[in-house]
Every structure is written in structure tokens, then in C-alpha cells.
Design a protein around this motif. Structure first.
Motif, mmCIF file in Angstrom:
data_model
loop_
_atom_site.group_PDB
_atom_site.id
_atom_site.type_symbol
_atom_site.label_atom_id
_atom_site.label_comp_id
_atom_site.label_asym_id
_atom_site.label_seq_id
_atom_site.Cartn_x
_atom_site.Cartn_y
_atom_site.Cartn_z
ATOM 1 N N GLU A 51 -25.344 -10.833 33.620
ATOM 2 C CA GLU A 51 -26.284 -11.916 33.886
ATOM 3 C C GLU A 51 -25.605 -13.274 33.726
ATOM 4 O O GLU A 51 -24.914 -13.475 32.726
ATOM 5 C CB GLU A 51 -27.442 -11.749 32.892
ATOM 6 N N PRO A 52 -25.774 -14.235 34.645
ATOM 7 C CA PRO A 52 -26.412 -14.154 35.961
ATOM 8 C C PRO A 52 -25.363 -14.061 37.068
ATOM 9 O O PRO A 52 -25.446 -14.739 38.088
ATOM 10 C CB PRO A 52 -27.157 -15.488 36.024
ATOM 11 N N TRP A 160 -31.527 -18.670 24.710
ATOM 12 C CA TRP A 160 -31.235 -18.332 26.103
ATOM 13 C C TRP A 160 -32.447 -17.652 26.751
ATOM 14 O O TRP A 160 -32.814 -17.951 27.887
ATOM 15 C CB TRP A 160 -30.002 -17.438 26.150
ATOM 16 N N ALA A 164 -34.409 -19.060 30.025
ATOM 17 C CA ALA A 164 -34.531 -18.276 31.264
ATOM 18 C C ALA A 164 -35.985 -18.041 31.639
ATOM 19 O O ALA A 164 -36.332 -17.967 32.822
ATOM 20 C CB ALA A 164 -33.805 -16.943 31.103
ATOM 21 N N PHE A 170 -32.751 -23.695 36.670
ATOM 22 C CA PHE A 170 -31.956 -22.516 36.314
ATOM 23 C C PHE A 170 -30.654 -22.546 37.105
ATOM 24 O O PHE A 170 -30.486 -21.834 38.095
ATOM 25 C CB PHE A 170 -32.750 -21.237 36.603
ATOM 26 N N ARG A 206 -33.724 -14.395 36.088
ATOM 27 C CA ARG A 206 -34.657 -14.841 35.051
ATOM 28 C C ARG A 206 -35.238 -13.665 34.259
ATOM 29 O O ARG A 206 -35.597 -13.809 33.090
ATOM 30 C CB ARG A 206 -35.785 -15.648 35.679
#
Length: 299
Positions: A51-52, A160, A164, A170, A206
């Protein structure tokens, strides 16, 4: 489920990413992309991102391992990279990610796999190896874990997760930069943003922080505990390759070394870098993989 697909034109001319695309349907109308480099008859090295990021994260490692005679496969998880992206955060769950990845694994019928995993690649990959131990010959974990919700999570992860979940902003490229010690170029930052032409494409990114089990009552806690019962009997090679600058997974390497029999006597190493050690120490990370695979090349 509404499915989004990023236009291929957004990936044109990415730096150090010359790999031919491969696609496989892992569910009705849901397509997963993967990189497949090196000799097709060699034992596979499965590189799982987290991620991400997406398979672009491994771009500097893939050629180093493939050129050593190994087949390297690097899928984009659903919701990331060139793979399809369900449009709602609610479309994503730990079990769905496991089902999509398992479908891909079984469709390709991969065996004698060396698993290389980091971040969410570890949460999925370690579960995958525990569910299909006969398909895996060794595991190499960099900055990753398989949490069950029984241990306290770092404060930085709580922050975090809140960001998110609630932030209207983002910025994927900047998020990767925060986890990387070296300064990424503008082209590299743009490459991390390439899969996401608008905010609605970022639902999968997310969703991930909320899916990490942080208590024993989380939906995935029992399944992860069951996977740990398999890992506690794992006698095949298990190598940790963590970085010295990751506040999220720090100490996870020693925890796994104690609990997993296959970790005993292995050449565990600490590399320089932040959370995304594939960006900070790609050559060293690749060398660890190649060293572990010495003697295993295409016939």
C-alpha cells in the motif's frame, strides 16, 4: 460492483518499467495485471507489493532477478496499478483480496514459488503461503508482518489509518515518498500516481489500512491466527530482509525469526532505507533473492 479500469495511455513511457503487460480475470469482469519476466520454465519468484504502490515498486529488482535465470512474477493487486479497481471502499475486504490473489495463483498453477513480500504483500502473501504450503519453497519478507490483532500497533499506523480513512487529500506519490529515504524524481512520483486518474480510483488504496486487524475481534483475526499455526511449523527457508528506517514494521523481523522454524540459521539482513526498501536498496534486496535461489535456474 462498479469496476474502473485505468487507461493504458497513463502508463506510457514510465521510467525503468519496460515490461510487457499480462492480464488474467480473477473474478467475473475483474482483471488483474501482472509482470512476467525471465525464463518461463524457471521456478517462479512472486513479488507482492503493498500500500499504496504497485508492481512499479519492484521495477529495479525484476531485471536483476530475471537476468539471473529466474522467472519473476509481480502482480498488481486489485485496486492498484494496471489491475481493475472496484469503485467503492466497501468493495474491498481482506477475504476478497485473498480470493482474487488465490484465483490468480491457481489459474497460473504456480509451484516451487519463492515469495517476496512487503507491506500488504506480506499480509496477503503469508496467508497465501500458509493456505497453499505445497506451492511455496521459500519466503523472503521485507518490512512486513502477518498481524492478528493481539499485539499493540504503532502510533504511526493509527495516524496513517485515520488519514487514509478521512483525509479528502490522498497524494499517492507523496505517500510513497514519505516512506522512502532517497528523493524520488518527478517522473517516479508521477508513475505512482499513474494508476489513479481521479479520487474515485483510489478506493482500494484507502481501504487497506482499515482491513489490518488491530484487535482479536477483527474479521480477519482468526484466519490470520490459523495461518500462524501453519507458519509455526514452517521448516522451509524463511528469510527476513527489513530496513533500518521503518517505524511501522520495526521489530517484526525478530518476532518472525523466533516463531518460524524455517527462519533459524538463515542469512537475515538489515538493509538501509525506509519503509519502501525496494526504492532505497533494490540491488541489495535483489541480491538476497538471487543468493537464496542459487542452484535454481531454468533447466
Amino acid at each position: 460492483m462498479r469496476i474502473l479500469r485505468t487507461d493504458e495511455a497513463r502508463f506510457a513511457g514510465l521510467p525503468d518499467y519496460p515490461f510487457a503487460p499480462h492480464y488474467l480475470n480473477v473474478a467475473p469482469n475483474l482483471r488483474m495485471h501482472y509482470v512476467d519476466e525471465g525464463p518461463g520454465n524457471a521456478s517462479p519468484v512472486l513479488m507482492l507489493h503493498g500500500e499504496p504502490s504497485w508492481s512499479y515498486l519492484y521495477r529495479r529488482m525484476i531485471p536483476l532477478v530475471a537476468d539471473s535465470g529466474h522467472r519473476v512474477l509481480a502482480p498488481d493487486l486489485i485496486g492498484f496499478g494496471k489491475s481493475d479497481k472496484p469503485a467503492s471502499v466497501e468493495d474491498y475486504s481482506y477475504d476478497r483480496h485473498m480470493a482474487w490473489l488465490t484465483s490468480w495463483l491457481e489459474a497460473l498453477n504456480l509451484e516451487n514459488i519463492t515469495l517476496v513480500c512487503q507491506n500488504w504483500g506480506s499480509l496477503l502473501g503469508l496467508r497465501l503461503a500458509a493456505a497453499h504450503p505445497q506451492r511455496f519453497s521459500r519466503i523472503i519478507v521485507g518490512n512486513g508482518m502477518l498481524p492478528t490483532g493481539e499485539n499493540r500497533v504503532p502510533a504511526v499506523f493509527t495516524l496513517w489509518k485515520a488519514f487514509a480513512t478521512h483525509s479528502p487529500w490522498f497524494p499517492v506519490g507523496r505517500i510513497v515518498q514519505l516512506g522512502t529515504e532517497r528523493t524520488l524524481s518527478k517522473c517516479e512520483l508521477a508513475a505512482y500516481e499513474a494508476p489513479f486518474p481521479s479520487p474515485e480510483y483510489k478506493a482500494g488504496a484507502r481501504a487497506f489500512p482499515k482491513l489490518v486487524p488491530v484487535s482479536g475481534t477483527d474479521p480477519s483475526s482468526e484466519a490470520n491466527k490459523a495461518a500462524w499455526r501453519v507458519l509455526e511449523t514452517w521448516k522451509k527457508p524463511f528469510i527476513t530482509c527489513f530496513s533500518n528506517g521503518d517505524p511501522i514494521t520495526r521489530g517484526g523481523d525478530r518476532y518472525m525469526q523466533r516463531r518460524i522454524p524455517g527462519a533459524h540459521g538463515q542469512p537475515h539482513i538489515t538493509l538501509r532505507g525506509g519503509h519502501f526498501l525496494q526504492e532505497d536498496s533494490p540491488e541489495d534486496f535483489a541480491r538476497i533473492i538471487n543468493d537464496a535461489l542459487k542452484g535454481e535456474r531454468a533447466a
